[in-house]
Structure formats: structure tokens, C-alpha cells
Design an enzyme around this catalytic site. Structure first.
Site, mmCIF file in Angstrom:
data_model
loop_
_atom_site.group_PDB
_atom_site.id
_atom_site.type_symbol
_atom_site.label_atom_id
_atom_site.label_comp_id
_atom_site.label_asym_id
_atom_site.label_seq_id
_atom_site.Cartn_x
_atom_site.Cartn_y
_atom_site.Cartn_z
ATOM 1 N N ASP A 166 0.862 -1.187 0.000
ATOM 2 C CA ASP A 166 0.000 0.000 0.000
ATOM 3 C C ASP A 166 0.888 1.223 0.000
ATOM 4 O O ASP A 166 1.856 1.312 0.765
ATOM 5 C CB ASP A 166 -0.901 -0.015 1.252
ATOM 6 N N ILE A 167 0.540 2.189 -0.864
ATOM 7 C CA ILE A 167 1.370 3.387 -1.004
ATOM 8 C C ILE A 167 1.440 4.167 0.310
ATOM 9 O O ILE A 167 2.430 4.857 0.574
ATOM 10 C CB ILE A 167 0.842 4.246 -2.186
ATOM 11 N N HIS B 160 -10.295 -4.915 -1.908
ATOM 12 C CA HIS B 160 -8.909 -5.179 -1.495
ATOM 13 C C HIS B 160 -8.879 -5.496 -0.014
ATOM 14 O O HIS B 160 -9.699 -5.017 0.756
ATOM 15 C CB HIS B 160 -8.019 -3.984 -1.801
ATOM 16 N N ASN C 47 -12.442 -2.764 3.879
ATOM 17 C CA ASN C 47 -13.398 -1.666 3.946
ATOM 18 C C ASN C 47 -14.386 -1.833 2.791
ATOM 19 O O ASN C 47 -13.964 -1.973 1.633
ATOM 20 C CB ASN C 47 -12.672 -0.324 3.844
ATOM 21 N N GLN D 99 -14.025 2.844 2.520
ATOM 22 C CA GLN D 99 -13.493 2.375 1.242
ATOM 23 C C GLN D 99 -13.323 3.567 0.310
ATOM 24 O O GLN D 99 -14.277 4.314 0.056
ATOM 25 C CB GLN D 99 -14.444 1.347 0.592
ATOM 26 N N HIS E 243 -6.604 -5.291 3.344
ATOM 27 C CA HIS E 243 -5.419 -4.680 3.963
ATOM 28 C C HIS E 243 -4.793 -5.676 4.936
ATOM 29 O O HIS E 243 -5.484 -6.212 5.822
ATOM 30 C CB HIS E 243 -5.814 -3.449 4.795
HETATM 31 P P1 5GP Z 1 -9.441 1.856 1.253
HETATM 32 O O1 5GP Z 1 -9.559 3.125 2.040
HETATM 33 O O2 5GP Z 1 -10.243 1.918 -0.042
HETATM 34 O O3 5GP Z 1 -9.713 0.629 2.054
HETATM 35 O O4 5GP Z 1 -7.907 1.747 0.874
HETATM 36 C C1 5GP Z 1 -7.372 2.141 -0.336
HETATM 37 C C2 5GP Z 1 -5.874 2.059 -0.182
HETATM 38 O O5 5GP Z 1 -5.288 2.124 -1.455
HETATM 39 C C3 5GP Z 1 -5.282 3.211 0.664
HETATM 40 O O6 5GP Z 1 -4.664 2.680 1.818
HETATM 41 C C4 5GP Z 1 -4.295 3.863 -0.291
HETATM 42 O O7 5GP Z 1 -3.088 4.237 0.329
HETATM 43 C C5 5GP Z 1 -4.057 2.785 -1.346
HETATM 44 N N1 5GP Z 1 -3.742 3.298 -2.662
HETATM 45 C C6 5GP Z 1 -4.458 4.232 -3.354
HETATM 46 N N2 5GP Z 1 -3.862 4.443 -4.553
HETATM 47 C C7 5GP Z 1 -2.785 3.628 -4.617
HETATM 48 C C8 5GP Z 1 -1.784 3.388 -5.612
HETATM 49 O O8 5GP Z 1 -1.770 3.987 -6.690
HETATM 50 N N3 5GP Z 1 -0.831 2.472 -5.323
HETATM 51 C C9 5GP Z 1 -0.814 1.778 -4.139
HETATM 52 N N4 5GP Z 1 0.163 0.910 -3.961
HETATM 53 N N5 5GP Z 1 -1.740 1.984 -3.181
HETATM 54 C C10 5GP Z 1 -2.705 2.897 -3.424
#
Ligand code: 5GP
Ligand code: ZN
Length: 146
Positions: A34-35, A104, A91, A98, A106
Site C-alpha cells: 500500500d502506497i 482489497h 473496507n 473504502q 489490507h
Molecule cells: P481503502 O480506504 O479503499 O480501504 O484503501 C485504499 C488504499 O489504497 C489506501 O490505503 C491507499 O493508500 C491505497 N492506494 C491508493 N492508490 C494507490 C496506488 O496507486 N498504489 C498503491 N500501492 N496503493 C494505493
């Protein structure tokens, strides 16, 4: 067949159009850093097939994706002796935080109490009678059976 959404950042990662730090990949699943790195070694596991959230998984996709989790979890833990535990979060929906609408999982390694990961978990035990809990369980049970 893997369905791709060309407006989706994770589909672009799966297709190699956006680079990522891959930790595991096969024909159905990709796992990459995750970035945001909530803690060091924070990994996302994604189905290659574009699905929005847990509500649209069928059992076959769930079996495919979730079967990969233990070995990736063990690999993360083995990568650093300071990792003492692991939170696994999915999420689903904006209200549930989300932000990327390609499902995805985590995997967030845990080092110590103040390592950057937090989860607030209310205890509402006192607010429910046993009848109310029984009603809630029955409603959900009927939906599972449908
Ligand atoms: P969510 O909040 O949808 O559960 O998590 C989305 C996750 O995707 C976040 O933790 C965010 O840092 C990660 N993310 C968003 N864009 C990118 C990307 O371009 N590359 C990577 N490796 N992670 C990403
Ligand atoms: Zn996608």
C-alpha cells in the site's frame, strides 16, 4: 475470465499500467505494498477480477482470494522479527472508509501500540436485551439462508 475496469487504479496496477511493489502474484490475485504504508510492510491483496466490494463476491472468488491470505500474512511476519501481530481489514462502502472501489484486503503488520494503526471499537453490550440480540441474529440468519 478477469474483468478489467479501465478507470480503476487497482485494475491499472494489475495490468502493469501503474507500477507497484509486488509481493505476490498469480493468475487470479496480486498483492503489493500500500502506497500509504500505515505501518511498514502494509500490503493490499486484490483479486485481479474487478469487483467492487465483499457484497458482490461469489464463493469461488472468495475461496480464491482468501485462500492466499495466510501465506502472505506469514511472509509479512517472517520479513521482520519486530512484527508482533497483523490486522486484516476490508473496507466495504464509503461509510466503511473504502476509497478505492476495487475490493482489497489490507494486511497491516503491528509492531507496538503506537505504530500508526488505530481501530476504535465501541462496546454496546449494555444497550441490548437478549431478545433484541435474538431478533437481530434471526434476521441475519434468514438472509444467509436465502
Ligand atoms: P481503502 O480506504 O479503499 O480501504 O484503501 C485504499 C488504499 O489504497 C489506501 O490505503 C491507499 O493508500 C491505497 N492506494 C491508493 N492508490 C494507490 C496506488 O496507486 N498504489 C498503491 N500501492 N496503493 C494505493
Ligand atoms: Zn478494478
Amino acid at each position: 475470465m478477469v474483468e478489467v475496469n479501465h478507470d480503476c487504479v487497482f485494475c491499472k496496477i494489475v495490468a502493469g499500467e501503474i507500477p507497484s511493489y509486488t509481493v505476490y502474484e498469480d493468475d487470479q490475485v496480486k498483492a503489493f505494498l500500500d502506497i500509504s504504508q500505515v505501518t511498514p510492510g502494509h500490503v493490499l491483496v486484490v483479486p485481479k477480477h474487478h469487483v467492487r466490494d465483499i457484497f458482490v463476491y461469489d464463493e469461488e472468488l472468495a475461496a480464491t482470494v482468501f485462500a492466499r491470505i495466510p501465506k502472505i500474512a506469514r511472509a509479512i511476519k517472517a520479513s521482520d522479527p519486530q512484527i508482533a501481530g497483523l490486522n486484516i481489514c476490508i473496507n466495504n462502502g464509503e461509510i466503511a472508509y473504502q476509497t478505492v472501489l476495487h475490493s482489497h484486503i489490507h494486511l497491516v503488520p503491528r509492531y507496538h501500540e503506537d505504530d500508526g494503526f488505530q481501530m476504535k471499537w465501541a462496546d454496546n453490550t449494555a444497550n441490548y436485551t437478549s431478545d433484541q440480540l435474538a431478533d437481530l441474529a434471526t434476521k441475519i440468519e434468514h438472509e444467509v439462508a436465502d
